[in-house]
Design a protein around this motif. Structure first.
Motif, short mmCIF file in Angstrom:
data_model
loop_
_atom_site.label_atom_id
_atom_site.label_comp_id
_atom_site.label_asym_id
_atom_site.label_seq_id
_atom_site.Cartn_x
_atom_site.Cartn_y
_atom_site.Cartn_z
N UNK A 62 44.03 56.75 11.76
CA UNK A 62 44.70 55.45 11.69
C UNK A 62 46.20 55.61 11.73
N UNK A 63 46.90 54.48 11.67
CA UNK A 63 48.35 54.49 11.68
C UNK A 63 48.90 53.09 11.59
N UNK A 64 50.20 52.96 11.78
CA UNK A 64 50.87 51.67 11.61
C UNK A 64 50.65 50.74 12.80
N UNK A 65 50.52 49.46 12.50
CA UNK A 65 50.44 48.43 13.54
C UNK A 65 51.79 48.30 14.25
N UNK A 66 51.73 48.15 15.57
CA UNK A 66 52.93 47.77 16.30
C UNK A 66 53.20 46.28 16.05
N UNK A 67 54.47 45.83 16.22
CA UNK A 67 54.76 44.41 16.02
C UNK A 67 53.87 43.54 16.92
N UNK A 68 53.24 42.51 16.36
CA UNK A 68 52.41 41.59 17.12
C UNK A 68 51.02 42.10 17.43
N UNK A 69 50.67 43.27 16.95
CA UNK A 69 49.37 43.87 17.28
C UNK A 69 48.30 43.44 16.27
N UNK A 70 47.12 43.07 16.77
CA UNK A 70 46.02 42.69 15.89
C UNK A 70 45.45 43.91 15.16
N UNK A 71 44.90 43.64 13.97
CA UNK A 71 44.34 44.69 13.12
C UNK A 71 43.34 45.57 13.89
N UNK A 72 42.40 44.93 14.56
CA UNK A 72 41.37 45.67 15.27
C UNK A 72 41.94 46.51 16.41
N UNK A 73 42.96 45.97 17.08
CA UNK A 73 43.58 46.69 18.20
C UNK A 73 44.29 47.94 17.70
N UNK A 74 44.93 47.86 16.54
CA UNK A 74 45.58 49.04 15.96
C UNK A 74 44.55 50.13 15.68
N UNK A 75 43.42 49.72 15.08
CA UNK A 75 42.39 50.70 14.74
C UNK A 75 41.89 51.42 16.00
N UNK A 76 41.57 50.65 17.02
CA UNK A 76 41.03 51.22 18.27
C UNK A 76 42.08 52.14 18.93
N UNK A 105 44.26 57.62 20.16
CA UNK A 105 45.41 58.52 20.21
C UNK A 105 45.16 59.80 19.42
N UNK A 106 44.50 59.66 18.26
CA UNK A 106 44.34 60.83 17.39
C UNK A 106 43.13 61.68 17.76
N UNK A 119 36.91 56.65 22.42
CA UNK A 119 37.05 55.21 22.65
C UNK A 119 36.04 54.47 21.78
N UNK A 120 36.46 53.30 21.27
CA UNK A 120 35.61 52.56 20.34
C UNK A 120 35.89 51.07 20.44
N UNK A 121 35.05 50.28 19.77
CA UNK A 121 35.33 48.84 19.72
C UNK A 121 35.22 48.33 18.30
N UNK A 122 36.00 47.28 18.03
CA UNK A 122 36.09 46.71 16.69
C UNK A 122 34.79 46.02 16.28
N UNK A 123 34.36 46.24 15.03
CA UNK A 123 33.21 45.52 14.49
C UNK A 123 33.56 44.62 13.32
N UNK A 124 34.26 45.17 12.33
CA UNK A 124 34.51 44.38 11.12
C UNK A 124 35.62 45.00 10.28
N UNK A 160 49.23 67.45 17.36
CA UNK A 160 50.47 67.13 16.65
C UNK A 160 50.18 66.44 15.32
N UNK A 161 49.10 65.64 15.29
CA UNK A 161 48.82 64.84 14.10
C UNK A 161 47.73 65.45 13.22
N UNK A 162 46.75 66.14 13.85
CA UNK A 162 45.56 66.56 13.10
C UNK A 162 45.37 68.08 13.20
#
Lengths: 179, 179
Positions: B43-57, B62-63, B67-72, B109-111
Motif C-alpha cells: 500500500x501507500x499514499x493516495x494521490x490528490x483526487x484519487x479514489x480509495x480503491x484506485x490507490x489500493x489497486x 507498483x509494489x 493486477x487486482x480489482x477492488x472489492x470492499x 526498491x520498496x520490498x
C-alpha cells in the motif's frame, strides 16, 4: 509507505447518529444553510488532532444540546473537489452514538429544526439525504437484530514509533460457531 | 458543516489485501525501510483526487506486479502526528481486492520479500503488525462464512452540488429473514 513527500489532502467531517434504543428514535437536524429541508445527522469538521468519535460527540452537543458517547463507525464517504474544501478532498464519516441526555436545545445559528425522529420514518421519508437514508436503514437493522451486525468497533492500539496511540475501526466478529 | 474555515488535515494511505479465494492465500510484502521484518499488505499514499480503491489497486501493482480489482473496505486507522506526515493526521485504510493476475514481480526498491501467504498462517504469525493480524483474522472469517460478513461495500452516488459523484462505503446487508 516509502515514496514521500507526504502532505494532507483530505478534510475530515464526522456526523453522529444518536440512537435511543428504548424508543427506536434518532436525533436529526435540518440545516439553516441548505435550500432543501432535509433531515440529517448533526455533524461537522474535525479539529486538528481530534479523534473521529470526539468530533461526533462535540458536534452533536454544539448543534443539539444532547450529550452522547461514541459506539461505533458506520459509513465513510469520499468526495473529491468538495465545494467547501477549496479543491481538496473530503472524508465524511458517520458514527453511532448513545444518548446520555435527551433534552434538545438546538443551535439556531446552524439549525432550523431538531427532533428525535422514529428510525423507521427516517428510513422511508424523502425529506432526507441519500446517505442519511441508507444509514437509517442500517440502524433499523441494528435495532432489530443487534448492532453487532452493522458496527465497526474501535480498538485503541499503541503506535510503535511515536509512543502515542492510534484508533483502529473494524468489524469485531463474535467467535465462529463450531459444531 | 457551516462553521468554516475548512482545510485539509489528513493524508490518506491505502493498503490492499489481495485474497485468492481458490487457495486461501493473500499477497503480503516486507518493507525495505523498516527494521522489523513484518509481513504487511502492500500500500501507500493516495494521490490528490484519487479514489480509495484506485490507490489500493495502483500500489499493489507498483509494489508486487499483481493486477487486482477492488472489492470492499475492511478497516480504518486514524493516527495523529504521524511521523511521516509532518505533524498532520493520517487515515490508513485497508481494502479487500481480488487478483486478476498471480505472478509476482516485486519492486526491490520498496520490498525485500513478497509472497502469497496462507491467510491462516498470517492470522497466527508474530512476524506481522497488529493491524495486519486483525485484518487477516477478518479475512479468514470471510473465506469461511462469506465476505458479506466483513465487507463494507461501495456505492457510487451523484453529488448534488458539484455534478460529480462520490463513493459511499457501508455494510450492504441482505434483506432480513421474515417468518
Amino acid at each position: 509507505r516509502s515514496r514521500l513527500p507526504a502532505f494532507a489532502t483530505h478534510q475530515v467531517g464526522v456526523a453522529g447518529a444518536v440512537v435511543d434504543e428504548s424508543t427506536g428514535k434518532v436525533l436529526v437536524v435540518q440545516d439553516r444553510n441548505k435550500t432543501k429541508n432535509a433531515w440529517k445527522f448533526p455533524g461537522g469538521l474535525s479539529d486538528p488532532g481530534e479523534n473521529i468519535g470526539a468530533t461526533a460527540v462535540r458536534e452533536v452537543l454544539e448543534e443539539t444540546g444532547v450529550r452522547s458517547e461514541f459506539r461505533s463507525l458506520l459509513s465513510i464517504r469520499q468526495q473529491h473537489q468538495h465545494p467547501n474544501a477549496f479543491g481538496m478532498s473530503d472524508m465524511y464519516i458517520i458514527c453511532r452514538l448513545s444518548p446520555l441526555t435527551y433534552d434538545i436545545h438546538f443551535c439556531t445559528q446552524e439549525c432550523v429544526r431538531c427532533e428525535w425522529l422514529d428510525l423507521a420514518e427516517l428510513a422511508q421519508t424523502h425529506s432526507t439525504t441519500p446517505i442519511t437514508s441508507r444509514v437509517a436503514r442500517l440502524l433499523l437493522r441494528g435495532l432489530e437484530s443487534g448492532f453487532g451486525h452493522i458496527d465497526l468497533g474501535m480498538e485503541e492500539l499503541p503506535a510503535v514509533y511515536s509512543g502515542t496511540v492510534y484508533q483502529l475501526y473494524y468489524r469485531q466478529l463474535p467467535p465462529p460457531l463450531r459444531p
